[in-house]
Design an enzyme around this catalytic site. Sequence first.
Site, mmCIF file in Angstrom:
data_model
loop_
_atom_site.group_PDB
_atom_site.id
_atom_site.type_symbol
_atom_site.label_atom_id
_atom_site.label_comp_id
_atom_site.label_asym_id
_atom_site.label_seq_id
_atom_site.Cartn_x
_atom_site.Cartn_y
_atom_site.Cartn_z
ATOM 1 N N THR A 123 20.088 -25.584 4.479
ATOM 2 C CA THR A 123 19.645 -26.520 5.631
ATOM 3 C C THR A 123 19.660 -25.750 6.698
ATOM 4 O OG1 THR A 123 20.010 -28.497 6.813
ATOM 5 C CG2 THR A 123 21.756 -27.692 5.668
ATOM 6 N N ASP A 124 18.828 -26.065 7.854
ATOM 7 C CA ASP A 124 18.809 -25.468 9.077
ATOM 8 C C ASP A 124 20.156 -26.087 9.890
ATOM 9 O OD1 ASP A 124 18.139 -28.112 9.522
ATOM 10 O OD2 ASP A 124 16.148 -27.511 10.893
ATOM 11 N N GLU A 125 20.793 -27.287 9.235
ATOM 12 C CA GLU A 125 21.871 -28.061 10.036
ATOM 13 C C GLU A 125 23.106 -27.070 10.179
ATOM 14 O OE1 GLU A 125 22.180 -32.134 9.023
ATOM 15 O OE2 GLU A 125 20.243 -32.324 8.700
ATOM 16 N N TYR A 149 28.605 -32.986 6.550
ATOM 17 C CA TYR A 149 27.753 -32.433 5.351
ATOM 18 C C TYR A 149 27.313 -30.897 5.573
ATOM 19 C CZ TYR A 149 22.617 -31.400 4.126
ATOM 20 O OH TYR A 149 21.423 -30.613 3.670
ATOM 21 N N LYS A 153 27.566 -27.402 3.697
ATOM 22 C CA LYS A 153 26.487 -26.535 3.152
ATOM 23 C C LYS A 153 26.581 -25.218 3.748
ATOM 24 C CE LYS A 153 22.969 -27.531 1.556
ATOM 25 N NZ LYS A 153 22.730 -27.239 0.078
ATOM 26 N N PRO A 204 15.950 -49.132 12.527
ATOM 27 C CA PRO A 204 17.076 -48.897 13.243
ATOM 28 C C PRO A 204 17.082 -47.582 13.916
ATOM 29 C CG PRO A 204 17.616 -48.589 10.944
ATOM 30 C CD PRO A 204 16.203 -48.976 11.048
HETATM 31 P P1 NAD Z 1 18.771 -35.587 -2.862
HETATM 32 O O1 NAD Z 1 19.947 -36.315 -2.180
HETATM 33 O O2 NAD Z 1 17.498 -36.458 -2.751
HETATM 34 O O3 NAD Z 1 18.980 -35.041 -4.129
HETATM 35 C C1 NAD Z 1 20.098 -34.494 -4.588
HETATM 36 C C2 NAD Z 1 20.202 -34.319 -6.092
HETATM 37 O O4 NAD Z 1 21.459 -33.656 -6.520
HETATM 38 C C3 NAD Z 1 20.086 -35.745 -6.916
HETATM 39 O O5 NAD Z 1 19.255 -35.672 -7.994
HETATM 40 C C4 NAD Z 1 21.648 -35.818 -7.243
HETATM 41 O O6 NAD Z 1 21.527 -36.699 -8.495
HETATM 42 C C5 NAD Z 1 21.989 -34.256 -7.576
HETATM 43 N N1 NAD Z 1 23.598 -33.879 -7.563
HETATM 44 C C6 NAD Z 1 24.460 -34.610 -6.514
HETATM 45 N N2 NAD Z 1 25.508 -34.220 -6.939
HETATM 46 C C7 NAD Z 1 25.430 -33.584 -8.008
HETATM 47 C C8 NAD Z 1 26.498 -32.773 -9.146
HETATM 48 N N3 NAD Z 1 27.660 -32.962 -8.626
HETATM 49 N N4 NAD Z 1 25.891 -32.205 -10.216
HETATM 50 C C9 NAD Z 1 24.539 -32.029 -10.343
HETATM 51 N N5 NAD Z 1 23.757 -32.779 -9.619
HETATM 52 C C10 NAD Z 1 24.110 -33.368 -8.583
HETATM 53 O O7 NAD Z 1 18.642 -34.324 -1.956
HETATM 54 P P2 NAD Z 1 17.268 -33.511 -1.101
HETATM 55 O O8 NAD Z 1 16.867 -34.046 0.022
HETATM 56 O O9 NAD Z 1 16.238 -33.332 -2.308
HETATM 57 O O10 NAD Z 1 18.010 -32.083 -0.867
HETATM 58 C C11 NAD Z 1 18.046 -31.155 -1.906
HETATM 59 C C12 NAD Z 1 18.624 -29.835 -1.433
HETATM 60 O O11 NAD Z 1 17.859 -29.416 -0.282
HETATM 61 C C13 NAD Z 1 20.022 -30.003 -0.931
HETATM 62 O O12 NAD Z 1 20.507 -28.742 -1.269
HETATM 63 C C14 NAD Z 1 19.865 -30.348 0.510
HETATM 64 O O13 NAD Z 1 21.021 -29.709 1.401
HETATM 65 C C15 NAD Z 1 18.686 -29.288 0.956
HETATM 66 N N6 NAD Z 1 17.865 -29.678 2.234
HETATM 67 C C16 NAD Z 1 17.544 -31.027 2.233
HETATM 68 C C17 NAD Z 1 16.597 -31.215 3.476
HETATM 69 C C18 NAD Z 1 16.154 -32.722 3.706
HETATM 70 O O14 NAD Z 1 15.392 -32.809 4.632
HETATM 71 N N7 NAD Z 1 16.017 -33.410 2.717
HETATM 72 C C19 NAD Z 1 16.476 -30.013 4.161
HETATM 73 C C20 NAD Z 1 16.927 -28.821 4.196
HETATM 74 C C21 NAD Z 1 17.537 -28.581 2.859
HETATM 75 P P1 TYD Z 2 17.985 -38.201 8.805
HETATM 76 O O1 TYD Z 2 16.709 -38.514 8.108
HETATM 77 O O2 TYD Z 2 19.092 -38.753 8.264
HETATM 78 O O3 TYD Z 2 18.135 -36.500 8.584
HETATM 79 P P2 TYD Z 2 19.157 -35.558 9.248
HETATM 80 O O4 TYD Z 2 20.023 -36.278 9.925
HETATM 81 O O5 TYD Z 2 19.617 -34.751 8.244
HETATM 82 O O6 TYD Z 2 18.402 -34.954 10.316
HETATM 83 O O7 TYD Z 2 17.658 -38.392 10.229
HETATM 84 C C1 TYD Z 2 16.724 -37.829 10.971
HETATM 85 C C2 TYD Z 2 17.019 -38.278 12.314
HETATM 86 O O8 TYD Z 2 16.930 -39.651 12.587
HETATM 87 C C3 TYD Z 2 18.427 -38.062 12.994
HETATM 88 O O9 TYD Z 2 18.166 -37.588 14.303
HETATM 89 C C4 TYD Z 2 19.116 -39.575 12.810
HETATM 90 C C5 TYD Z 2 17.858 -40.407 12.979
HETATM 91 N N1 TYD Z 2 17.926 -41.654 12.406
HETATM 92 C C6 TYD Z 2 17.759 -42.919 13.108
HETATM 93 O O10 TYD Z 2 17.549 -42.830 14.032
HETATM 94 N N2 TYD Z 2 17.943 -43.920 12.232
HETATM 95 C C7 TYD Z 2 18.167 -43.827 10.997
HETATM 96 O O11 TYD Z 2 18.150 -45.020 10.505
HETATM 97 C C8 TYD Z 2 18.097 -42.686 10.141
HETATM 98 C C9 TYD Z 2 18.641 -42.719 8.726
HETATM 99 C C10 TYD Z 2 18.170 -41.774 10.901
#
Ligand code: NAD
Ligand code: TYD
Length: 334
Positions: A123-125, A149, A153, A204
């Site tokens: 992630t970019d975070e 988090y 990562k 929210p």
């Molecule tokens: P998600 O929470 O929707 O899915 C995570 C999946 O991992 C789930 O299916 C869960 O059951 C599985 N999992 C969790 N713990 C596990 C374990 N111990 N063993 C096996 N499986 C396990 O997450 P997502 O949003 O699909 O993110 C996927 C990846 O992409 C992550 O590594 C996250 O850090 C990265 N990522 C997400 C975003 C975003 O915006 N969602 C952006 C950049 C990177």
């Molecule tokens: P989120 O979807 O949790 O992603 P991330 O924190 O990984 O960027 O949140 C996106 C942005 O939205 C973040 O600045 C927090 C804000 N946010 C709210 O304002 N209200 C909410 O209920 C949630 C879940 C997020």
Amino acid sequence: MKILVTGGAGFIGSNFIHYWLKNNPEDRIVNLDFLTYAGNLENLKDLEGNPNYEFVKVDIADKKLVDDLVKGVDMIVHFAAESHVDRSILNSEDFIKTNVMGTQNLLEAARNNGNKRFHHISTDEVFGALSMDDPKFNEKTPYDPRSPYSASKAASDHLVRAYFHTHNLPITISNCSNNYGPYQFPEKLIPLFVTNLIEGKKVPVYGKGENVRDWIHVDDHNAGVEAIIKKGKIGETYCLGGGNERSNMQITKSILGAMGAGEDMIEYVADRKGHDLRYSIDYGKAKDELGWEPKISFEQGLQDTIEWYKNNQEWWRNIKNGEYQEYYNKQYSN
Ligand code: NAD
Ligand code: TYD
């Protein structure tokens, strides 16, 4: 090619499996997922019976089972993680177990089975938070994670790079910005707000809604992952982003507008602890070296995503009625 996808029952992983099998129908996928609260086999229902797809319920931290599974594949694409910042603020234990120790276990299995090709999804975070006038993040930005988090990562990224330098493990890493699209768990901003409005509930907004994220459609992210797998240089990191910086207030107003709701549906709530102000990605390296860039406009992607949540209410209503309710109550209890 046979690919082990970890976390394939989650949001991005399940979209990746659909994407990959559509574009690479000769390949086989083993989906390793522990089915935590975020994992949902409904996301992959249409693949049941597909001879090129197999699901196994395994924890990535399980040494023996992971080693057995890694033996039988050509490469690993590692999505599995605890992924929600707010949950990591409530309790970070599972973030360390899965994101750090789980990744270490997978890396060991890859190394002990002939140095398997390993792509790590990050992630970019990990780069921390930008001020409004800082330049965007790129591959050279120093790591500065600020939530449990992003710290977990960051640790996993460092481990992946360490296995490249120490053990020659053929790795690549992608650091992507905020994803949106179908099958995203309704605890994240966009699906939470869309589903709340369908339910007639308020949305929210944390603080004043001034925080900025760089939104990318999940299909564009997965196209970037495919480009890295096929054309990326071993040992390298690629930043992927959508080129769509929006404040949370802009997103909120776009969603309200698209759903015919007024600003009276906004509920301003306490800000997130340590809330990162801004993320933004410079994806120039991926564009120059891989010919990748995001294709889906934010306006179209958001509209399609809202439609998807309107048309798939059973999917998210089941989630919102389950464990999620417990988390939501905890989140708003202090
Ligand atoms: P998600 O929470 O929707 O899915 C995570 C999946 O991992 C789930 O299916 C869960 O059951 C599985 N999992 C969790 N713990 C596990 C374990 N111990 N063993 C096996 N499986 C396990 O997450 P997502 O949003 O699909 O993110 C996927 C990846 O992409 C992550 O590594 C996250 O850090 C990265 N990522 C997400 C975003 C975003 O915006 N969602 C952006 C950049 C990177
Ligand atoms: P989120 O979807 O949790 O992603 P991330 O924190 O990984 O960027 O949140 C996106 C942005 O939205 C973040 O600045 C927090 C804000 N946010 C709210 O304002 N209200 C909410 O209920 C949630 C879940 C997020």
